[in-house]
Write a protein that holds these residues in place. Structure first.
Motif, mmCIF file in Angstrom:
data_model
loop_
_atom_site.group_PDB
_atom_site.id
_atom_site.type_symbol
_atom_site.label_atom_id
_atom_site.label_comp_id
_atom_site.label_asym_id
_atom_site.label_seq_id
_atom_site.Cartn_x
_atom_site.Cartn_y
_atom_site.Cartn_z
ATOM 1 N N VAL A 108 17.951 -17.561 47.141
ATOM 2 C CA VAL A 108 17.206 -18.477 46.266
ATOM 3 C C VAL A 108 16.821 -19.701 47.090
ATOM 4 C CG1 VAL A 108 17.219 -19.815 44.133
ATOM 5 C CG2 VAL A 108 18.564 -17.691 44.278
ATOM 6 N N LEU A 109 15.569 -20.089 46.979
ATOM 7 C CA LEU A 109 15.074 -21.257 47.701
ATOM 8 C C LEU A 109 14.432 -22.226 46.713
ATOM 9 C CD1 LEU A 109 14.345 -22.828 50.257
ATOM 10 C CD2 LEU A 109 12.339 -21.348 50.530
ATOM 11 N N PHE A 110 15.028 -23.411 46.568
ATOM 12 C CA PHE A 110 14.461 -24.483 45.753
ATOM 13 C C PHE A 110 13.654 -25.403 46.669
ATOM 14 C CE2 PHE A 110 17.588 -24.836 41.907
ATOM 15 C CZ PHE A 110 17.279 -23.534 41.545
ATOM 16 N N ALA A 137 19.268 -17.891 56.583
ATOM 17 C CA ALA A 137 20.657 -17.856 57.052
ATOM 18 C C ALA A 137 21.629 -18.337 55.981
ATOM 19 C CB ALA A 137 20.801 -18.709 58.315
ATOM 20 N N GLN A 138 21.236 -19.396 55.231
ATOM 21 C CA GLN A 138 22.129 -19.977 54.223
ATOM 22 C C GLN A 138 21.974 -19.326 52.849
ATOM 23 O OE1 GLN A 138 24.056 -21.344 56.612
ATOM 24 N NE2 GLN A 138 24.559 -22.879 55.071
ATOM 25 N N LYS A 139 20.866 -18.622 52.656
ATOM 26 C CA LYS A 139 20.608 -17.762 51.491
ATOM 27 C C LYS A 139 20.294 -18.499 50.186
ATOM 28 C CE LYS A 139 23.022 -13.659 53.127
ATOM 29 N NZ LYS A 139 23.995 -12.592 52.818
ATOM 30 N N ARG A 140 21.021 -19.565 49.846
ATOM 31 C CA ARG A 140 20.791 -20.234 48.554
ATOM 32 C C ARG A 140 20.767 -21.742 48.815
ATOM 33 N NH1 ARG A 140 21.963 -16.602 44.359
ATOM 34 N NH2 ARG A 140 22.439 -18.269 42.886
ATOM 35 N N VAL A 141 19.555 -22.295 48.976
ATOM 36 C CA VAL A 141 19.443 -23.666 49.466
ATOM 37 C C VAL A 141 18.288 -24.416 48.802
ATOM 38 C CG1 VAL A 141 20.397 -23.073 51.730
ATOM 39 C CG2 VAL A 141 17.917 -22.974 51.369
ATOM 40 N N ILE A 142 18.304 -25.735 49.049
ATOM 41 C CA ILE A 142 17.209 -26.622 48.662
ATOM 42 C C ILE A 142 16.514 -27.075 49.940
ATOM 43 C CG2 ILE A 142 16.574 -28.798 47.557
ATOM 44 C CD1 ILE A 142 19.244 -28.599 45.993
ATOM 45 N N LEU A 143 15.203 -26.858 50.021
ATOM 46 C CA LEU A 143 14.402 -27.397 51.114
ATOM 47 C C LEU A 143 13.706 -28.643 50.572
ATOM 48 C CD1 LEU A 143 13.248 -27.200 53.965
ATOM 49 C CD2 LEU A 143 11.460 -25.696 53.077
ATOM 50 N N GLY A 144 14.111 -29.806 51.084
ATOM 51 C CA GLY A 144 13.635 -31.071 50.521
ATOM 52 C C GLY A 144 12.760 -31.861 51.453
ATOM 53 N N ASP A 145 11.988 -31.209 52.328
ATOM 54 C CA ASP A 145 11.135 -31.930 53.272
ATOM 55 C C ASP A 145 10.191 -32.880 52.555
ATOM 56 O OD1 ASP A 145 12.269 -30.677 55.406
ATOM 57 O OD2 ASP A 145 10.649 -29.247 55.721
ATOM 58 N N ARG A 155 23.423 -32.589 42.355
ATOM 59 C CA ARG A 155 24.556 -31.779 41.877
ATOM 60 C C ARG A 155 24.076 -30.752 40.854
ATOM 61 N NH1 ARG A 155 28.500 -36.293 42.177
ATOM 62 N NH2 ARG A 155 27.751 -37.001 40.161
ATOM 63 N N SER A 156 23.180 -31.174 39.983
ATOM 64 C CA SER A 156 22.671 -30.266 38.954
ATOM 65 C C SER A 156 21.921 -29.100 39.587
ATOM 66 C CB SER A 156 21.755 -31.039 37.994
ATOM 67 O OG SER A 156 21.210 -30.170 37.038
ATOM 68 N N LEU A 157 21.109 -29.393 40.589
ATOM 69 C CA LEU A 157 20.343 -28.329 41.236
ATOM 70 C C LEU A 157 21.247 -27.391 42.035
ATOM 71 C CD1 LEU A 157 17.185 -30.249 42.549
ATOM 72 C CD2 LEU A 157 17.428 -28.911 40.464
ATOM 73 N N VAL A 158 22.229 -27.977 42.730
ATOM 74 C CA VAL A 158 23.059 -27.146 43.591
ATOM 75 C C VAL A 158 23.978 -26.236 42.776
ATOM 76 C CG1 VAL A 158 25.151 -28.521 43.988
ATOM 77 C CG2 VAL A 158 24.096 -27.281 45.890
ATOM 78 N N ARG A 159 24.219 -26.588 41.511
ATOM 79 C CA ARG A 159 25.022 -25.689 40.654
ATOM 80 C C ARG A 159 24.327 -24.351 40.455
ATOM 81 N NH1 ARG A 159 25.859 -30.585 37.512
ATOM 82 N NH2 ARG A 159 27.943 -31.414 37.968
ATOM 83 N N ALA A 163 24.994 -30.237 53.886
ATOM 84 C CA ALA A 163 24.225 -29.361 54.768
ATOM 85 C C ALA A 163 24.242 -27.883 54.389
ATOM 86 C CB ALA A 163 24.703 -29.529 56.213
ATOM 87 N N PRO A 164 25.336 -27.333 53.836
ATOM 88 C CA PRO A 164 25.280 -25.902 53.503
ATOM 89 C C PRO A 164 24.174 -25.546 52.515
ATOM 90 C CG PRO A 164 27.547 -26.678 53.499
ATOM 91 C CD PRO A 164 26.681 -27.901 53.620
ATOM 92 N N ALA A 165 23.701 -26.532 51.748
ATOM 93 C CA ALA A 165 22.731 -26.208 50.698
ATOM 94 C C ALA A 165 21.480 -27.068 50.743
ATOM 95 C CB ALA A 165 23.380 -26.370 49.318
ATOM 96 N N TYR A 166 21.313 -27.928 51.761
ATOM 97 C CA TYR A 166 20.198 -28.879 51.700
ATOM 98 C C TYR A 166 19.666 -29.162 53.094
ATOM 99 C CZ TYR A 166 17.736 -33.291 50.539
ATOM 100 O OH TYR A 166 16.797 -34.283 50.352
ATOM 101 N N LEU A 167 18.330 -29.109 53.220
ATOM 102 C CA LEU A 167 17.664 -29.458 54.468
ATOM 103 C C LEU A 167 16.475 -30.347 54.139
ATOM 104 C CD1 LEU A 167 17.320 -29.016 57.577
ATOM 105 C CD2 LEU A 167 15.777 -27.124 57.001
ATOM 106 N N ARG A 168 16.414 -31.530 54.768
ATOM 107 C CA ARG A 168 15.281 -32.429 54.574
ATOM 108 C C ARG A 168 14.894 -33.029 55.929
ATOM 109 N NH1 ARG A 168 12.347 -35.636 50.952
ATOM 110 N NH2 ARG A 168 11.824 -37.720 51.705
ATOM 111 N N ARG A 169 13.574 -33.048 56.187
ATOM 112 C CA ARG A 169 13.030 -33.741 57.348
ATOM 113 C C ARG A 169 11.941 -34.707 56.888
ATOM 114 N NH1 ARG A 169 13.243 -28.550 59.771
ATOM 115 N NH2 ARG A 169 12.137 -27.891 57.912
#
Length: 756
Positions: free
Chosen positions: A439-441, A308-316, A455-459, A486-492
């Motif tokens: 893109v999924l980091f 849904a967000q298309k370009r994000v970091i998944l930081g679980d 910040r470096s990663l989200v650029r 939240a638009p670019a990062y999800l962590r659980r």
């Protein structure tokens, strides 16, 4: 009869319509059967689960004083007479009925009803918080019934959810169409039905044909039949279900959470992201047609978040399945027509990525590294699939602007590798992120502790978001940080989403020998020394692939403040590991260390603040010590006695453990590790695990063992042939072919202290 309109041209009528509608009814029958059979299997689980939940609720209510009923009614309930009658807990009131309470002097109908209603509210709230824990070491009739009922659904696999969803949608579409097409069965009915009725019937008949043909093309009749057969299969013995539960307990607990409604808090499972984003993610339906695994609720949400967000970091946090969430996102895109995907990762996990893609999905995985990487890349460009490459190989591949392929998604594992924009690997990744819509980091590092790194990663992903992220967001705490980005990062975190803690998650970490590793391994194979072959992966520490992966795992646990225990059979390997690690390292525990001293070492490890590492020989740490402080276990090599490995892991995964225990077993491809696992895999699984769970296994740990001379000799000889070593020369193969038990023939034992 009037001429048919364009939508009715070629519509089946008469006999062809009857045959079509019979096909449609058969298809609907199999779809209805799937729903019925699934409902029956679910009812069986609930029948076994509800008594256990009721028991947990009763226990909780028995500890709540009856005065708490006043809180529910905001003080309006008068309980003096109830308490004087001996009702001291909410549980006692909840178990009573209206008649019993009315018998108490001074308790009228209104008070009795209010007391029962308040007790019911508290019971309902308690039921939402309790969670069933299944103790494999103390099975009883009730938990065995639950495990057996769950086993049927787990064994049927992810096809069940797919079939149930497809059956529901098919019935909703096809049933009304089949009814509307009924008049097309007979030409006379059409003739006398009137123009509008005739047009409706013919149009519906065309739609029925389209639905039936589409269902056949998607293989739904076969899917429905297979799933019904799986759900109706006779239940296995309790032993088989318990064995399966030990191997994949997470899937059992996932079903329990789903069916009991006792899953994690929704906000926590969704990473505390704002409601607007969460609603958009929930609204996306994940297509799992290409998946071979069932996802937990939070994992499905993570995959949908990426889509849904298309370009994000998944930081679980580690252990929550970031890889499978990424694969689920790729599989969804493949189901919607995307053909090319690219995964970039450290060399140490490339083999694991390829294996996971193949095991968890129907997607094709192509490793793109080493001398053949350009040919593999060309094959991927031509045929599609999931190309898996390394950070160091990426910059040597064709420029993304010129290669003629735009991946459906780019996945970057261990994304902190590209935090420095000046490095070559970061520039190479940036070239692909600029050419890829999705893109999924992936990273297990908590970003709220590293705001500048975030910040470096989200650029790379959403440059417009980077300037709005400040260090104050991290200082405000994890939840505040997650909401801000939240638009670019999800962590659980584990504690937020794994309500059935403690669980056991086992991961095989496959590594490929470096050139120096392979040279050391060849020397050991040529010498015909089995135990030397087992520890050859650590013989050259400066270039050891296993040691590199071990350091990465320990570094990730350090970032998350977790404790680690590292097991090896060999003291020499543990000394090598100890020299390679930084930070607080305890041990090694060994057979030569007095028992009291061993306990002191374990106590010091447990008392250490935050992250620490304990090194232990598997013989010394496998029995008699409790290592609950560790939630991560690393096995440096597979063990020749599976019972020894099981007992060692059980030191951490036992009563008192409050976190999921994650076990990483380091394995080398095309080596003695693979040969050993192949031999063990050929044994009857039920026999192995029955022996392990029996009293005999406790006293005879060699019951399932590859350490006897004949099997060890067989492995050595297979490896010598495979490597075309000196086994071909009789003059040089005396050691390898000599009988077990002669001087250093096939070295299968190793010294008790592991020094050799």
């Amino acid at each position: 009869m009037t001429e048919a309109g364009p939508a009715q041209a070629g519509a089946p009528t008469g006999r062809s319509a009857r045959e079509l509608l019979e096909r449609a009814e058969r298809l609907l029958g199999t779809a209805r059967a799937v729903l019925t059979d699934h409902a029956g299997a679910v009812d069986a689980v609930r029948a076994a689960l509800n008594p256990l939940l009721d028991g947990l609720v009763r226990r909780e209510l028995s500890a709540i004083p009856v005065s708490r009923l006043k809180d529910v009614t905001e003080g309006r309930l008068r309980l003096g007479a109830v308490e004087q009658a001996g009702f001291t807990t909410v549980g006692q009131v909840h178990e009573a009925n209206r008649y019993e309470l009315r018998q108490i002097s001074g308790v009228g109908a209104q008070t009795a009803d209010q007391a029962l209603a308040a007790a019911g509210q508290i019971a309902h709230a308690v039921r939402d918080t309790v969670a069933v824990r299944i103790d494999v070491d103390a099975p009883d009739e009730a938990t065995t019934a639950l495990v057996n009922a769950l086993h049927r659904l787990v064994e049927a696999g992810p096809d069940v959810r797919r079939a149930v969803d497809a059956a529901g949608r098919l019935i909703a579409r096809l049933e009304p169409l089949a009814v509307a097409a009924g008049p097309a069965r007979g030409r006379l009915r059409l003739l006398f039905g009137g123009r509008e009725a005739r047009a409706r019937a013919l149009t519906a008949a065309v739609s029925v044909r389209d639905e039936v043909d589409e269902a056949a093309a998607r293989g739904l009749p076969l899917l429905f039949g297979q799933v019904s057969a799986d759900l109706l299969r006779e239940a296995d013995t309790g032993l088989a279900a318990w064995v399966d539960f030990e191997l994949r307990s997470a899937e059992y607990y996932s079903l329990i959470a789903e069916l009991s409604g006792s899953g994690p808090d929704r906000d926590a499972a969704e990473g505390f992201i704002p409601a607007g984003i969460a609603d958009r993610v929930r609204g996306l339906r994940l297509d799992d047609a290409h998946l071979r695994v069932s996802l937990r609720g939070y994992q499905s949400f993570g995959a949908r978040f990426a889509l849904a967000q298309k370009r994000v970091i998944l930081g679980d946090e580690m252990g929550l399945g970031k890889t499978v969430q990424a694969i689920a996102a790729l599989a969804h895109l493949a189901a919607h027509g995307e053909t090319h995907f690219l995964v970039v990762c450290p060399a140490s996990v490339l083999i694991n990525w390829a294996r996971e893609v193949r095991a968890r999905s129907t997607l094709r995985a192509l490793p793109v590294h080493g001398p053949e990487r350009h040919g593999a890349f060309a094959e991927w460009r031509e045929s599609g699939g999931v190309a898996v490459t390394t950070f160091d190989a990426l910059h040597t591949l064709p420029d993304p602007r010129d290669c003629g392929v735009r991946p459906g998604m780019l996945v970057v594992d261990e994304a902190h590798y590209v935090k420095n924009p000046e490095t070559r690997r970061s520039r190479a990744v940036s070239g692909w992120t600029g050419r890829t819509e999705r893109v999924l980091f992936l990273t297990g590092t908590p970003m709220e502790n590293r705001v500048e790194e975030f910040r470096s990663l989200v650029r790379h992903l959403q440059p417009e978001l980077a300037p709005s992220v400040h260090t104050t967001h991290g200082a405000a705490g994890s939840q505040a940080f997650r909401r801000a980005v939240a638009p670019a990062y999800l962590r659980r975190n584990q504690e937020d989403v794994l309500t059935e803690l403690p669980a056991l998650v086992q991961v095989d970490e496959w590594e490929q020998f470096s050139e120096e590793d392979l040279a050391a391994y060849r020397e050991a194979v040529d010498a015909g020394q089995f135990m030397r072959m087992r520890r050859a992966a650590y013989a050259r520490p400066g270039t050891s692939a296993k040691l590199d992966r071990l350091r990465e795992l320990v570094a990730e646990t350090a970032e998350n403040g977790l404790k680690v225990v590292v097991f090896s059979y060999f003291g020499e390997v543990l000394r090598t590991v100890g020299q390679a690690l930084e930070g607080e390292v305890f041990g090694p525990l060994a057979g030569s260390v007095p028992a009291a001293r061993r306990q002191d070492i374990v106590d010091g490890f447990a008392a250490a603040d935050g992250h620490a590492v304990l090194l232990s020989q598997i013989q010394a740490g496998g029995t008699g010590l409790n290592l609950q402080a560790a939630s991560v276990v690393i096995l440096c090599e597979p063990q020749i006695k599976p019972t020894m490995e099981h007992q060692a892991v059980a030191r951490a995964h036992r009563m008192g453990q409050i976190r999921t225990v994650r076990v990483h077993r380091l394995l080398a491809t095309d080596s003695v590790d693979e040969r050993m696992l192949d031999i063990l895999a050929r044994k009857e699984r039920l026999f192995d695990l029955y022996a392990r769970r029996s009293d005999i296994a406790e006293t005879t740990p060699d019951a399932v063992d590859v350490s006897d001379g004949s099997l060890a000799r067989r492995i050595v000889e297979e490896e010598q042939r495979r490597l075309a070593s000196r086994a071909a020369d009789p003059a040089n193969s005396a050691e390898a072919s000599s009988p077990a038990g002669t001087a250093d023939a096939v070295d299968t034992t190793g010294p008790a202290t592991g020094a050799g």
